[in-house]
Design a protein around this motif. Structure first.
Motif, PDB file in Angstrom:
ATOM      1  N   ALA A 276      81.187  34.245  64.828  1.00 32.94           N
ATOM      2  CA  ALA A 276      81.888  33.377  63.224  1.00 32.94           C
ATOM      3  C   ALA A 276      81.634  31.785  62.990  1.00 32.94           C
ATOM      4  O   ALA A 276      81.443  31.380  62.984  1.00 32.94           O
ATOM      5  CB  ALA A 276      82.134  34.125  62.608  1.00 32.94           C
ATOM      6  N   ALA A 277      82.466  31.404  64.182  1.00 32.87           N
ATOM      7  CA  ALA A 277      82.158  29.785  63.967  1.00 32.87           C
ATOM      8  C   ALA A 277      81.409  28.747  64.756  1.00 32.87           C
ATOM      9  O   ALA A 277      81.615  28.302  64.964  1.00 32.87           O
ATOM     10  CB  ALA A 277      83.328  29.731  65.462  1.00 32.87           C
ATOM     11  N   VAL A 278      80.156  29.948  65.011  1.00 37.64           N
ATOM     12  CA  VAL A 278      78.704  29.265  65.781  1.00 37.64           C
ATOM     13  C   VAL A 278      77.948  29.439  64.207  1.00 37.64           C
ATOM     14  O   VAL A 278      77.534  29.558  63.896  1.00 37.64           O
ATOM     15  CB  VAL A 278      78.397  29.989  66.869  1.00 37.64           C
ATOM     16  CG1 VAL A 278      77.028  29.257  67.489  1.00 37.64           C
ATOM     17  CG2 VAL A 278      79.522  29.410  67.965  1.00 37.64           C
ATOM     18  N   ASP A 279      77.716  27.408  64.246  1.00 38.18           N
ATOM     19  CA  ASP A 279      76.600  27.436  62.674  1.00 38.18           C
ATOM     20  C   ASP A 279      75.496  27.672  63.863  1.00 38.18           C
ATOM     21  O   ASP A 279      74.859  26.586  64.386  1.00 38.18           O
ATOM     22  CB  ASP A 279      76.322  25.763  62.659  1.00 38.18           C
ATOM     23  CG  ASP A 279      75.260  25.781  61.425  1.00 38.18           C
ATOM     24  OD1 ASP A 279      74.807  26.644  61.797  1.00 38.18           O
ATOM     25  OD2 ASP A 279      75.964  25.006  60.632  1.00 38.18           O
ATOM     26  N   ALA A 280      74.464  28.663  64.363  1.00 37.83           N
ATOM     27  CA  ALA A 280      72.992  28.455  65.349  1.00 37.83           C
ATOM     28  C   ALA A 280      71.858  27.783  64.867  1.00 37.83           C
ATOM     29  O   ALA A 280      71.647  27.271  65.354  1.00 37.83           O
ATOM     30  CB  ALA A 280      73.214  30.240  64.668  1.00 37.83           C
ATOM     31  N   ALA A 281      71.856  27.644  63.262  1.00 35.45           N
ATOM     32  CA  ALA A 281      70.665  26.867  62.558  1.00 35.45           C
ATOM     33  C   ALA A 281      70.983  25.462  63.349  1.00 35.45           C
ATOM     34  O   ALA A 281      70.274  24.492  63.605  1.00 35.45           O
ATOM     35  CB  ALA A 281      71.087  26.664  61.779  1.00 35.45           C
ATOM     36  N   PHE A 282      72.524  24.609  63.395  1.00 38.43           N
ATOM     37  CA  PHE A 282      72.644  23.695  63.753  1.00 38.43           C
ATOM     38  C   PHE A 282      72.075  23.200  65.331  1.00 38.43           C
ATOM     39  O   PHE A 282      71.861  22.472  65.854  1.00 38.43           O
ATOM     40  CB  PHE A 282      74.282  23.405  63.399  1.00 38.43           C
ATOM     41  CG  PHE A 282      75.072  22.081  64.314  1.00 38.43           C
ATOM     42  CD1 PHE A 282      74.105  20.909  64.026  1.00 38.43           C
ATOM     43  CD2 PHE A 282      75.957  22.264  65.319  1.00 38.43           C
ATOM     44  CE1 PHE A 282      75.334  19.854  65.065  1.00 38.43           C
ATOM     45  CE2 PHE A 282      75.804  21.422  65.434  1.00 38.43           C
ATOM     46  CZ  PHE A 282      75.488  19.844  65.816  1.00 38.43           C
ATOM     47  N   VAL A 283      72.768  24.607  65.927  1.00 33.43           N
ATOM     48  CA  VAL A 283      72.756  24.165  67.773  1.00 33.43           C
ATOM     49  C   VAL A 283      72.181  24.615  68.121  1.00 33.43           C
ATOM     50  O   VAL A 283      71.302  24.104  69.212  1.00 33.43           O
ATOM     51  CB  VAL A 283      73.542  25.775  67.794  1.00 33.43           C
ATOM     52  CG1 VAL A 283      73.768  25.464  69.154  1.00 33.43           C
ATOM     53  CG2 VAL A 283      75.385  25.231  68.122  1.00 33.43           C
ATOM     54  N   ALA A 284      70.764  25.346  67.544  1.00 30.86           N
ATOM     55  CA  ALA A 284      68.907  25.926  67.251  1.00 30.86           C
ATOM     56  C   ALA A 284      68.679  23.698  66.862  1.00 30.86           C
ATOM     57  O   ALA A 284      67.629  23.576  67.882  1.00 30.86           O
ATOM     58  CB  ALA A 284      68.822  26.452  66.580  1.00 30.86           C
ATOM     59  N   ASP A 285      68.732  23.430  66.444  1.00 33.73           N
ATOM     60  CA  ASP A 285      68.438  21.869  66.069  1.00 33.73           C
ATOM     61  C   ASP A 285      68.444  21.148  66.511  1.00 33.73           C
ATOM     62  O   ASP A 285      68.320  20.404  66.884  1.00 33.73           O
ATOM     63  CB  ASP A 285      68.515  21.335  64.210  1.00 33.73           C
ATOM     64  CG  ASP A 285      68.438  20.523  63.775  1.00 33.73           C
ATOM     65  OD1 ASP A 285      67.241  20.635  63.596  1.00 33.73           O
ATOM     66  OD2 ASP A 285      69.696  18.748  63.696  1.00 33.73           O
ATOM     67  N   LEU A 286      69.646  21.301  67.292  1.00 36.17           N
ATOM     68  CA  LEU A 286      70.240  19.733  68.210  1.00 36.17           C
ATOM     69  C   LEU A 286      69.931  19.924  69.592  1.00 36.17           C
ATOM     70  O   LEU A 286      68.990  19.451  70.038  1.00 36.17           O
ATOM     71  CB  LEU A 286      72.066  19.672  68.825  1.00 36.17           C
ATOM     72  CG  LEU A 286      72.207  19.314  70.003  1.00 36.17           C
ATOM     73  CD1 LEU A 286      72.858  18.269  69.391  1.00 36.17           C
ATOM     74  CD2 LEU A 286      73.879  19.737  70.003  1.00 36.17           C
ATOM     75  N   CYS A 287      69.820  21.749  70.295  1.00 35.02           N
ATOM     76  CA  CYS A 287      68.293  22.056  70.670  1.00 35.02           C
ATOM     77  C   CYS A 287      67.379  21.233  71.128  1.00 35.02           C
ATOM     78  O   CYS A 287      66.810  20.609  71.842  1.00 35.02           O
ATOM     79  CB  CYS A 287      68.737  23.276  71.711  1.00 35.02           C
ATOM     80  SG  CYS A 287      67.691  23.860  73.187  1.00 35.02           S
ATOM     81  N   ARG A 288      66.619  21.769  69.945  1.00 34.16           N
ATOM     82  CA  ARG A 288      64.900  20.781  69.463  1.00 34.16           C
ATOM     83  C   ARG A 288      64.917  19.417  69.909  1.00 34.16           C
ATOM     84  O   ARG A 288      64.474  18.950  70.665  1.00 34.16           O
ATOM     85  CB  ARG A 288      64.562  21.374  67.826  1.00 34.16           C
ATOM     86  CG  ARG A 288      63.088  21.417  67.936  1.00 34.16           C
ATOM     87  CD  ARG A 288      62.539  21.405  67.176  1.00 34.16           C
ATOM     88  NE  ARG A 288      63.581  20.216  65.634  1.00 34.16           N
ATOM     89  CZ  ARG A 288      63.879  19.247  65.062  1.00 34.16           C
ATOM     90  NH1 ARG A 288      63.047  18.439  65.328  1.00 34.16           N
ATOM     91  NH2 ARG A 288      64.318  18.849  64.167  1.00 34.16           N
ATOM     92  N   ARG A 289      66.269  18.370  69.221  1.00 38.69           N
ATOM     93  CA  ARG A 289      65.891  17.408  69.611  1.00 38.69           C
ATOM     94  C   ARG A 289      66.378  16.990  70.467  1.00 38.69           C
ATOM     95  O   ARG A 289      66.120  16.580  71.079  1.00 38.69           O
ATOM     96  CB  ARG A 289      66.834  16.926  68.183  1.00 38.69           C
ATOM     97  CG  ARG A 289      67.056  16.715  66.974  1.00 38.69           C
ATOM     98  CD  ARG A 289      67.228  15.791  65.745  1.00 38.69           C
ATOM     99  NE  ARG A 289      68.943  16.851  65.694  1.00 38.69           N
ATOM    100  CZ  ARG A 289      69.891  16.518  65.522  1.00 38.69           C
ATOM    101  NH1 ARG A 289      69.840  14.828  65.526  1.00 38.69           N
ATOM    102  NH2 ARG A 289      71.092  17.141  65.486  1.00 38.69           N
ATOM    103  N   CYS A 290      67.359  17.562  71.327  1.00 32.90           N
ATOM    104  CA  CYS A 290      67.364  17.364  72.517  1.00 32.90           C
ATOM    105  C   CYS A 290      66.562  17.887  73.977  1.00 32.90           C
ATOM    106  O   CYS A 290      65.819  16.816  74.405  1.00 32.90           O
ATOM    107  CB  CYS A 290      68.294  18.110  73.046  1.00 32.90           C
ATOM    108  SG  CYS A 290      70.564  17.884  72.604  1.00 32.90           S
ATOM    109  N   ARG A 291      65.383  18.480  73.093  1.00 30.03           N
ATOM    110  CA  ARG A 291      63.750  19.353  74.061  1.00 30.03           C
ATOM    111  C   ARG A 291      63.121  17.595  74.127  1.00 30.03           C
ATOM    112  O   ARG A 291      62.813  17.271  75.035  1.00 30.03           O
ATOM    113  CB  ARG A 291      63.006  19.536  73.783  1.00 30.03           C
ATOM    114  CG  ARG A 291      62.251  20.551  74.340  1.00 30.03           C
ATOM    115  CD  ARG A 291      61.306  21.084  73.443  1.00 30.03           C
ATOM    116  NE  ARG A 291      61.314  20.649  71.994  1.00 30.03           N
ATOM    117  CZ  ARG A 291      59.755  20.555  71.237  1.00 30.03           C
ATOM    118  NH1 ARG A 291      59.773  21.980  71.290  1.00 30.03           N
ATOM    119  NH2 ARG A 291      60.015  20.547  70.053  1.00 30.03           N
ATOM    120  N   ASP A 292      63.129  16.763  72.309  1.00 31.23           N
ATOM    121  CA  ASP A 292      62.384  15.410  72.415  1.00 31.23           C
ATOM    122  C   ASP A 292      62.514  14.557  72.844  1.00 31.23           C
ATOM    123  O   ASP A 292      61.558  14.088  73.190  1.00 31.23           O
ATOM    124  CB  ASP A 292      62.087  15.765  70.351  1.00 31.23           C
ATOM    125  CG  ASP A 292      61.967  16.754  70.004  1.00 31.23           C
ATOM    126  OD1 ASP A 292      60.604  17.851  70.913  1.00 31.23           O
ATOM    127  OD2 ASP A 292      61.675  16.967  69.038  1.00 31.23           O
TER     128      ASP A 292
END
Length: 298
Positions: A276-292
């Motif tokens: 419940a403490a994980v903001d999945a949308a934020f983590v996914a967006d961070l992963c995408r930006r790191c991929r870029d």
């Protein structure tokens, strides 16, 4: 006969002998024209007209009265003019040669005309004008209007058959070139297409992004990003190692605050609130930006 009578007789004889010469010297100018034939011409033919002017030596032919060379747009054009002067005693002969060319292509026999002009002479015994009359010239067409309908003489002729060329050798060369080019094309495709594609799929954040897009569990998303950070650093990266990670990989410096937020959520999820403490949308967006950033797109 007395001496005075003898002198008078000699003077009379000399006067009689000199009379023809005086008459010749005072005679007017004459014009003779050597005309070309007036028939049998076609477009492009050339003909000459020869004028002979016999005048007193004291008379001068006015050059301006001669026709001008090169009058464009006429059916018959004066292409050249030659003027020769021959002195003979008390007389002068002017020989003028006019060279004409036909530029008219009629469809039937046509009579054209060289226009008339006048030659002017100035000087003693008087000024004179000699008229050069017009010259008719008959021009025939190159081909008759009505052509025999026999084969090969009509308005249209059938197309010549296309010659057949043996292309066997050319086809064989093309096949050989294609066979030689296939390995080279395969090598270029492997180097410039396959290797970059495979390399992109094997990069840590690229693999993590594929997992994040498919994962429905927030904890799985969290683990995928942790694994990508560890693979990029070559060791396990904890929250306290973040400054070192950014220093070793400065291209991720712009994401320092997002990494700090990510590690804070990871700590909260592992030791306190769980998924419940994980903001999945934020983590996914961070992963995408790191991929870029990893691919050099950011």
């Amino acid at each position: 006969m007395t001496p005075r009578a003898c002198v008078r007789a000699w003077a009379a004889a000399i006067a009689v002998a000199a009379a023809p010469a005086v008459v010749w010297a005072q005679a007017g100018a004459t014009l003779a024209i050597d005309e070309p034939r007036a028939y049998g011409y076609q477009v492009g033919d050339v003909f000459e007209r020869r004028l002979v002017v016999d005048a007193a030596r004291t008379q001068r032919l006015d050059e301006a009265s001669l026709p001008a060379v090169g009058r464009r747009g006429h059916a018959i054009e004066l292409r050249a003019l030659r003027h020769a002067r021959i002195d003979a005693g008390e007389r002068t002969r002017h020989v003028v040669v006019l060279r004409y060319q036909i530029f008219h292509a009629p469809v039937e026999v046509t009579t054209l005309e060289v226009p008339p002009f006048s030659l002017r002479l100035y000087g003693a015994p008087r000024d004179e004008t000699l008229r050069v009359e017009a010259l008719p010239v008959t021009v025939a067409p190159l081909v008759p209007v009505a052509v025999s309908p026999r084969e090969g003489l009509g308005e249209w002729r059938p197309d010549a058959p296309v010659p057949m060329v043996d292309a066997t050798a050319s086809r064989q060369r093309l096949v050989a070139y294609a066979l030689l080019a296939l390995p080279l094309l395969g090598y270029l495709a492997h180097v410039y297409l396959a290797l970059p594609w495979l390399g992109a799929r094997r990069r840590p954040f690229g693999r993590a992004w594929r997992t994040v897009r498919r994962a429905g569990d927030p904890m799985a998303v969290l683990r995928a990003v942790h694994e990508a950070i560890n693979a990029t650093a070559g060791r396990v990266v904890l929250e306290g190692d973040l400054p070192r990670f950014v220093a070793e990989h400065p291209r991720y410096a712009a994401l320092r605050d997002d990494f700090a937020r990510f590690f804070a959520q990871s700590r909260q999820a592992l030791f306190a609130g769980g998924a419940a403490a994980v903001d999945a949308a934020f983590v996914a967006d961070l992963c995408r930006r790191c991929r870029d950033v990893e691919r050099g797109a950011a």
